[in-house]
Structures are given as structure tokens and as C-alpha cells.
Design a protein around this motif. Structure first.
Motif, PDB file in Angstrom:
ATOM      1  N   TYR A  23       0.859  -1.185   0.000  1.00  0.00           N
ATOM      2  CA  TYR A  23       0.000   0.000   0.000  1.00  0.00           C
ATOM      3  C   TYR A  23       0.893   1.232   0.000  1.00  0.00           C
ATOM      4  N   GLY A  24       0.773   2.054  -1.048  1.00  0.00           N
ATOM      5  CA  GLY A  24       1.619   3.235  -1.120  1.00  0.00           C
ATOM      6  C   GLY A  24       1.751   3.749  -2.532  1.00  0.00           C
ATOM      7  N   PHE A  25       3.002   3.978  -2.939  1.00  0.00           N
ATOM      8  CA  PHE A  25       3.298   4.583  -4.231  1.00  0.00           C
ATOM      9  C   PHE A  25       4.293   3.714  -4.991  1.00  0.00           C
ATOM     10  N   LYS A  26       4.500   4.084  -6.251  1.00  0.00           N
ATOM     11  CA  LYS A  26       5.536   3.482  -7.079  1.00  0.00           C
ATOM     12  C   LYS A  26       6.501   4.565  -7.518  1.00  0.00           C
ATOM     13  N   LEU A  27       7.771   4.257  -7.427  1.00  0.00           N
ATOM     14  CA  LEU A  27       8.809   5.157  -7.909  1.00  0.00           C
ATOM     15  C   LEU A  27       9.388   4.570  -9.188  1.00  0.00           C
ATOM     16  N   HIS A  28       9.230   5.282 -10.296  1.00  0.00           N
ATOM     17  CA  HIS A  28       9.739   4.847 -11.601  1.00  0.00           C
ATOM     18  C   HIS A  28      11.040   5.594 -11.877  1.00  0.00           C
ATOM     19  N   LEU A  29      12.101   4.846 -12.176  1.00  0.00           N
ATOM     20  CA  LEU A  29      13.422   5.426 -12.377  1.00  0.00           C
ATOM     21  C   LEU A  29      13.976   5.079 -13.746  1.00  0.00           C
ATOM     22  N   VAL A  30      14.678   6.035 -14.341  1.00  0.00           N
ATOM     23  CA  VAL A  30      15.426   5.813 -15.577  1.00  0.00           C
ATOM     24  C   VAL A  30      16.844   6.284 -15.327  1.00  0.00           C
ATOM     25  N   VAL A  31      17.820   5.400 -15.539  1.00  0.00           N
ATOM     26  CA  VAL A  31      19.233   5.728 -15.324  1.00  0.00           C
ATOM     27  C   VAL A  31      20.023   5.342 -16.561  1.00  0.00           C
ATOM     28  N   ASN A  32      21.208   5.924 -16.717  1.00  0.00           N
ATOM     29  CA  ASN A  32      22.078   5.555 -17.823  1.00  0.00           C
ATOM     30  C   ASN A  32      23.090   4.509 -17.378  1.00  0.00           C
ATOM     31  N   ASP A  33      24.007   4.161 -18.266  1.00  0.00           N
ATOM     32  CA  ASP A  33      24.974   3.102 -17.956  1.00  0.00           C
ATOM     33  C   ASP A  33      25.988   3.529 -16.908  1.00  0.00           C
ATOM     34  N   ARG A  34      26.083   4.818 -16.623  1.00  0.00           N
ATOM     35  CA  ARG A  34      26.995   5.301 -15.594  1.00  0.00           C
ATOM     36  C   ARG A  34      26.336   5.378 -14.219  1.00  0.00           C
ATOM     37  N   GLY A  35      25.082   4.991 -14.125  1.00  0.00           N
ATOM     38  CA  GLY A  35      24.361   5.063 -12.872  1.00  0.00           C
ATOM     39  C   GLY A  35      23.779   6.425 -12.589  1.00  0.00           C
ATOM     40  N   GLU A  36      23.802   7.341 -13.546  1.00  0.00           N
ATOM     41  CA  GLU A  36      23.267   8.690 -13.351  1.00  0.00           C
ATOM     42  C   GLU A  36      21.770   8.705 -13.568  1.00  0.00           C
ATOM     43  N   LEU A  37      21.080   9.510 -12.789  1.00  0.00           N
ATOM     44  CA  LEU A  37      19.626   9.600 -12.866  1.00  0.00           C
ATOM     45  C   LEU A  37      19.217  10.440 -14.070  1.00  0.00           C
ATOM     46  N   LEU A  38      18.367   9.873 -14.925  1.00  0.00           N
ATOM     47  CA  LEU A  38      17.876  10.577 -16.107  1.00  0.00           C
ATOM     48  C   LEU A  38      16.457  11.096 -15.922  1.00  0.00           C
ATOM     49  N   ALA A  39      15.606  10.336 -15.270  1.00  0.00           N
ATOM     50  CA  ALA A  39      14.217  10.744 -15.070  1.00  0.00           C
ATOM     51  C   ALA A  39      13.622   9.903 -13.957  1.00  0.00           C
ATOM     52  N   PHE A  40      12.551  10.435 -13.358  1.00  0.00           N
ATOM     53  CA  PHE A  40      11.845   9.696 -12.313  1.00  0.00           C
ATOM     54  C   PHE A  40      10.398  10.147 -12.315  1.00  0.00           C
ATOM     55  N   ARG A  41       9.558   9.328 -11.744  1.00  0.00           N
ATOM     56  CA  ARG A  41       8.137   9.646 -11.623  1.00  0.00           C
ATOM     57  C   ARG A  41       7.571   8.893 -10.423  1.00  0.00           C
ATOM     58  N   ILE A  42       6.710   9.553  -9.654  1.00  0.00           N
ATOM     59  CA  ILE A  42       6.029   8.944  -8.511  1.00  0.00           C
ATOM     60  C   ILE A  42       4.555   8.809  -8.860  1.00  0.00           C
ATOM     61  N   THR A  43       4.027   7.597  -8.788  1.00  0.00           N
ATOM     62  CA  THR A  43       2.632   7.338  -9.114  1.00  0.00           C
ATOM     63  C   THR A  43       1.992   6.533  -7.980  1.00  0.00           C
ATOM     64  N   PRO A  44       0.660   6.495  -7.921  1.00  0.00           N
ATOM     65  CA  PRO A  44       0.006   5.602  -6.949  1.00  0.00           C
ATOM     66  C   PRO A  44       0.402   4.145  -7.200  1.00  0.00           C
ATOM     67  N   GLY A  45       0.248   3.320  -6.186  1.00  0.00           N
ATOM     68  CA  GLY A  45       0.728   1.947  -6.264  1.00  0.00           C
ATOM     69  C   GLY A  45       0.014   1.074  -7.272  1.00  0.00           C
ATOM     70  N   ASN A  46      -1.189   1.462  -7.714  1.00  0.00           N
ATOM     71  CA  ASN A  46      -1.948   0.623  -8.643  1.00  0.00           C
ATOM     72  C   ASN A  46      -1.723   0.981 -10.106  1.00  0.00           C
ATOM     73  N   VAL A  47      -0.809   1.896 -10.407  1.00  0.00           N
ATOM     74  CA  VAL A  47      -0.542   2.312 -11.779  1.00  0.00           C
ATOM     75  C   VAL A  47       0.369   1.294 -12.466  1.00  0.00           C
ATOM     76  N   ASP A  48       0.005   0.919 -13.678  1.00  0.00           N
ATOM     77  CA  ASP A  48       0.822  -0.014 -14.454  1.00  0.00           C
ATOM     78  C   ASP A  48       2.166   0.619 -14.794  1.00  0.00           C
ATOM     79  N   ASP A  49       3.220  -0.198 -14.754  1.00  0.00           N
ATOM     80  CA  ASP A  49       4.572   0.311 -15.018  1.00  0.00           C
ATOM     81  C   ASP A  49       4.698   0.917 -16.403  1.00  0.00           C
ATOM     82  N   ARG A  50       3.910   0.427 -17.370  1.00  0.00           N
ATOM     83  CA  ARG A  50       4.029   0.905 -18.747  1.00  0.00           C
ATOM     84  C   ARG A  50       3.333   2.241 -18.986  1.00  0.00           C
TER      85      ARG A  50
END
Length: 294
Positions: free
Chosen positions: A146-173
Motif C-alpha cells: 500500500y503506497g506509491f511506485k517510484l519509476h526510475l530511468v538511469v544511464n549506464d553510468r548510474g546517473e539519474l535521467l528521469a523519475f516519476r512517482i505514481t500511486p501503487g496501482n498504476v501499471d509500469d508501462r
């Protein structure tokens, strides 16, 4: 990064951001007082970020024992703990913009994954009142939460490119097309991102989605280097593990939705300041082969 260098970087950002932000704020036409706090915004942001760089797992203990006792010379105008907690919401928008300036470079190779941000135990869902309007039930490979989902996009160097916080029932796609705006090259994900429509949408944006296939699906031919990099997708799972175990991005003691979001932003910002990040250590020749450059 030391506390001094962190404060200098945050303070340089605040000196540019605050005047522009105040000019964009909407008013009712009447003169309003902007009474400044004894503790500046850059000091508040520095304390919030540095907490996630420390070994403390509880912010109250960090503030009372570390900041108020050890950092009294660095922060001469410290406030009481309850007053500082009341000022945390003022750092929400500045932290969000500051984190945006800390984004990594688009190298042509990106990894995506999501993780659960649990706000309470499943047995306490019906008694949860703080996140009742925004949190939802969701399911991951480890079970229901019960909570939220944190969606992360990183590059091959481990650097953060993008993120998004959505409710827990949101599909990853669902947030993926908007999350990857401006990215090009190849995006590696798990089987949860399998979708023909999503693949075509990202392909039109100049991004190739590469995932493994399910057992009941026909296998597809992939270049050898794509298969090797797909096997290295655990880099983003390592980053998520650091965010949860080192940066303390998740806990169930929040008493405010805004302060919970500030905690997530501060943890992500602390990770971007991490000197050594998980990396694939790809050479220039590997990049040419992976990105199909001549």
C-alpha cells in the motif's frame, strides 16, 4: 561530497532560482509580507539532503544529535525540531527543480525499473489516514503493498535521467512514454514493460525498448551486445537497493504527504551527489557497437 561543498552547490542554485521563482508567483494584487526565516532555504535543503548521506535512519535523531550538536558552527541560526519540520514543505518545489538540474547525460543506453514505496503495513491500511486520498494498493514481484511506485530511468553510468512517482496501482508501462521524453538510443527493462503498442510509441520517439520475453512467447533475435547489456540490467536494481538501504527513501513514519515527497526528492538528490555510482564501465568501442555507430 563534504557538507561545505554541498551547501555551496545548493546555495548557488538558490541564488539563481529564488528571484526567478518569486517573479513567477501569482498574487491577488495586494502587498504580501515575505518574512524570511532565520534558517535560509539553502540551509534547509542542505540539511535535508545531508540526512540521506549520513548513517542515521531517523531524521529526528539526525537533527537533534548531529545537526544541533555537531553542526552548530555551520548553522548558527538553527531552529527547534518542530519549527524545522514545519518549514520542510517550503523546500518541495526548489528541491524538485534542483534535482532536475542534477540529471545525468543521455549516453544512448538507459535502464528503467520501478519500486514500491510502502507507507504502512498491509494490516494498517484501513486505519491509514495521512495517505488515504493519494496512496493505492499495488502488487510487485514480492507481493501486495500500500503506497506509491517510484519509476526510475538511469544511464549506464548510474546517473539519474528521469523519475516519476505514481500511486501503487498504476501499471509500469503507463508513465513510460512521458517519462522518456527527449531520450534516444536503447532502453532496457524487465518483462513488465512488454507491449507492442509501447514499443511502437517509443520507437517513434527514437528510443528502442529491449526486454526479455515470456516463456509462452516466440523468441526474438537480438544482437549479441544487446543481450549482454540486457543481462546487466541489475545495475538499476542495485541503485534502487542503495536508495532504500543507504538513502532511506522509504519509511512508514510520515505524518504529511508533502513531507513524504520532500523525503523522496532529498534522497534522490543525495544519490546524485554520490561520488561512486554503479556503472557498467563501457569503453568507447563498446558504445559504438551498442549504439550502432560507424
Amino acid at each position: 561530497m563534504s557538507l561545505e561543498h554541498l551547501f555551496c552547490d545548493v546555495d548557488d542554485f538558490c541564488q539563481l532560482f529564488l528571484p526567478a521563482w518569486h517573479r513567477q508567483l501569482l498574487t491577488e494584487g495586494t502587498r504580501q509580507r515575505r518574512r524570511s526565516s532565520r534558517l535560509s532555504l539553502s540551509e534547509i535543503m542542505t540539511i535535508l539532503i545531508h540526512f540521506h548521506q549520513s548513517h542515521y535512519r531517523n531524521f529526528k535523531a539526525f537533527y537533534l544529535w548531529q545537526v544541533c550538536r555537531q553542526y552548530r558552527d555551520e548553522f548558527p541560526n538553527l531552529l527547534s525540531y518542530h519549527r524545522f519540520v514545519a518549514l520542510i514543505p517550503t523546500a518541495l518545489m526548489p528541491l524538485c527543480i534542483y534535482l532536475h538540474t542534477r540529471r545525468g547525460t543521455n549516453t544512448g543506453i538507459a535502464f528503467i525499473d520501478s519500486t514500491a514505496l510502502v507507507v504502512c503495513h498491509n494490516r494498517r491500511i484501513y486505519s491509514q489516514k495521512v495517505f488515504k486520498q493519494v496512496a493505492r494498493r499495488g502488487k510487485t514481484s514480492t507481493g501486495w503493498f500500500y503506497g506509491f511506485k517510484l519509476h526510475l530511468v538511469v544511464n549506464d553510468r548510474g546517473e539519474l535521467l528521469a523519475f516519476r512517482i505514481t500511486p501503487g496501482n498504476v501499471d509500469d508501462r503507463q508513465p513510460l512514454p512521458e517519462l522518456t521524453q527527449g531520450l534516444t538510443g536503447k532502453l532496457f527493462g524487465d518483462r513488465g514493460y512488454l507491449s507492442q503498442l509501447l514499443f511502437r510509441t517509443l520507437w517513434d520517439q527514437g528510443l528502442q525498448l529491449i526486454t526479455k520475453v515470456r516463456r509462452n512467447m516466440h523468441n526474438k533475435l537480438l544482437p549479441l551486445f544487446d543481450k549482454l547489456v540486457l543481462c546487466k540490467r541489475a545495475i538499476i536494481e542495485t541503485i534502487i537497493g542503495q536508495l532504500k538501504n543507504i538513502q532511506q527513501i522509504e519509511h512508514t513514519r510520515h505524518r504529511s504527504v508533502v513531507n513524504a515527497m520532500v523525503n523522496v526528492l532529498a534522497a534522490l538528490t543525495a544519490y546524485t551527489h554520490q561520488s561512486k555510482k554503479p556503472s557498467l564501465n563501457l569503453s568507447h568501442n563498446d558504445f559504438n557497437l551498442l549504439t550502432c555507430k560507424p
